[in-house]
Design a protein around this motif. Structure first.
Motif, PDB file in Angstrom:
ATOM      1  N   LYS A  44      -2.197   0.741  -6.849  1.00 12.31           N
ATOM      2  CA  LYS A  44      -3.205   1.786  -6.738  1.00 12.31           C
ATOM      3  C   LYS A  44      -2.647   2.914  -5.885  1.00 12.31           C
ATOM      4  O   LYS A  44      -2.115   2.675  -4.793  1.00 12.31           O
ATOM      5  CB  LYS A  44      -4.488   1.221  -6.107  1.00 12.31           C
ATOM      6  N   ALA A  45      -2.789   4.147  -6.357  1.00 12.38           N
ATOM      7  CA  ALA A  45      -2.304   5.299  -5.611  1.00 12.38           C
ATOM      8  C   ALA A  45      -3.174   5.541  -4.386  1.00 12.38           C
ATOM      9  O   ALA A  45      -4.367   5.217  -4.384  1.00 12.38           O
ATOM     10  CB  ALA A  45      -2.303   6.537  -6.504  1.00 12.38           C
ATOM     11  N   SER A  46      -2.601   6.124  -3.350  1.00 14.37           N
ATOM     12  CA  SER A  46      -3.336   6.368  -2.102  1.00 14.37           C
ATOM     13  C   SER A  46      -4.573   7.228  -2.327  1.00 14.37           C
ATOM     14  O   SER A  46      -5.606   7.019  -1.690  1.00 14.37           O
ATOM     15  CB  SER A  46      -2.416   7.013  -1.065  1.00 14.37           C
ATOM     16  N   LYS A  47      -4.507   8.171  -3.246  1.00 15.04           N
ATOM     17  CA  LYS A  47      -5.649   9.057  -3.510  1.00 15.04           C
ATOM     18  C   LYS A  47      -6.799   8.338  -4.206  1.00 15.04           C
ATOM     19  O   LYS A  47      -7.932   8.839  -4.227  1.00 15.04           O
ATOM     20  CB  LYS A  47      -5.215  10.269  -4.332  1.00 15.04           C
ATOM     21  N   ASP A  48      -6.529   7.164  -4.755  1.00 19.19           N
ATOM     22  CA  ASP A  48      -7.560   6.393  -5.457  1.00 19.19           C
ATOM     23  C   ASP A  48      -8.147   5.265  -4.610  1.00 19.19           C
ATOM     24  O   ASP A  48      -9.066   4.570  -5.059  1.00 19.19           O
ATOM     25  CB  ASP A  48      -6.970   5.786  -6.747  1.00 19.19           C
TER      26      ASP A  48
END
Length: 319
Positions: A44-48
């Motif tokens: 999971k990307a940090s922005k998500d």
């Protein structure tokens, strides 16, 4: 006989299939190799990410800086964070964490009020497949991905060594202790007490709950019962700042050593009302905790302990 063997084999096969199905259900956390969960999920990307943060108190400047470190890094990465203040109340903290679990956060960053009392909440997060990162204080139970903290035992030893050099052999000293159930309380006490054994006369140890007002009243009581003490080790700077007020009112000259390195303590060292503090880096601690979450959801291995550095600050190096 052959029919019986067929039944046994069939039952065994069904059991294996059932266990495999159950193991696959509810798998929602990455396994970094040091995580408290063996479950897996996609990266999971940090922005998500949705990050739940539970801090023991925001009345203490130290934990305000921990929050600042988390918030600054989160903002730079576009990460959603939800911060709750437990107000040094174990019941409130457990309720806050249950609420964050219900909101289905991806990861929890927890600074426990009490390392033992936090256990049920940590276990609930484990069951929900939510990784837990502990900050400054550990959890006595449940499984955490990592603990981000300074070496409190080493810090206690640093304070002891300084007081021994400054006060000399067998000087009478007192110790102000933090919240009884907090791991930092136990570890700082262990480091200090072991280091002063046979070198300083530790006449009393009293709890002041990491609180400035309690540090004041507890020190007043200590000075009445032990008027001949010449040193006080305080397990955090807030209690030390309270102790300064009590010592000033008494007219005595007492060496006070704190722990944390907060702004008020640095100012007091510059003013000469406090001798030293074992300085942590709370803002960096907050950043390290959130970075551990990012690394975890990026599939990287996270160490079980991430150590934040310590420095003894005295009048000699305070500037």
């Amino acid at each position: 006989m052959k029919k019986n063997w067929k039944k046994v084999l069939l039952l065994g096969l069904l059991t294996v299939l059932t266990v495999g199905t159950l193991a696959a259900c509810g798998s929602t956390g990455l396994d970094s190799g040091s995580s408290g969960s063996s479950a897996k999920t996609s990266k999971k990307a940090s922005k998500d990410l949705k990050v739940g943060v539970s801090l023991s108190t925001l009345s203490n400047p130290f934990f305000v800086q921990v929050r600042s470190g988390i918030s600054t890094l989160a903002k730079s990465k576009g990460t959603n964070i939800q911060v709750s203040d437990a107000q040094n109340d174990t019941a409130k903290q457990n309720n806050d964490i249950e609420d964050l679990i219900q909101k289905k956060v991806d990861v929890l960053i927890i600074n426990p009020v009490d390392s033992s009392a936090i256990t049920p909440a940590v276990k609930d997060a484990n069951e929900a497949g939510i990784p837990v990162i502990a900050v400054d204080r550990s959890s006595d139970g449940g499984k955490v991905l990592t603990l981000v903290a300074s070496n409190s035992t080493k810090g206690g030893e640093m304070a002891a060594d300084y007081m021994i050099k400054k006060l000399g052999q067998n000087a009478k000293v007192a110790e102000l202790q933090g919240i009884p159930g907090a791991s930092a309380t136990r570890e700082r006490q262990k480091g200090f007490d072991n280091a002063v054994k046979g070198k300083l006369d530790l006449v009393t140890k009293q709890t002041a709950g990491f609180d400035r007002a309690k540090g004041l009243t507890t020190t007043e009581n200590i000075l009445q019962a032990h008027p001949d003490i010449v040193g006080i080790f305080s397990q955090n700077d807030e209690m030390a700042l309270g102790a300064i007020q009590a010592v000033k009112a008494s007219g005595k000259k007492i060496t006070i050593v704190g722990f944390d390195g907060e702004a008020g303590a640095i100012k007091a060292i510059k003013a000469g009302t406090m001798s030293a503090t074992v300085a942590q880096q709370p803002e960096k601690m907050g950043r390290l905790a959130l970075q551990a979450a990012f690394d975890h959801f990026d599939g990287k291995k996270v160490k079980t302990n991430i150590e934040s550095p310590l420095q003894l600050v005295t009048s000699d190096n305070v500037k």
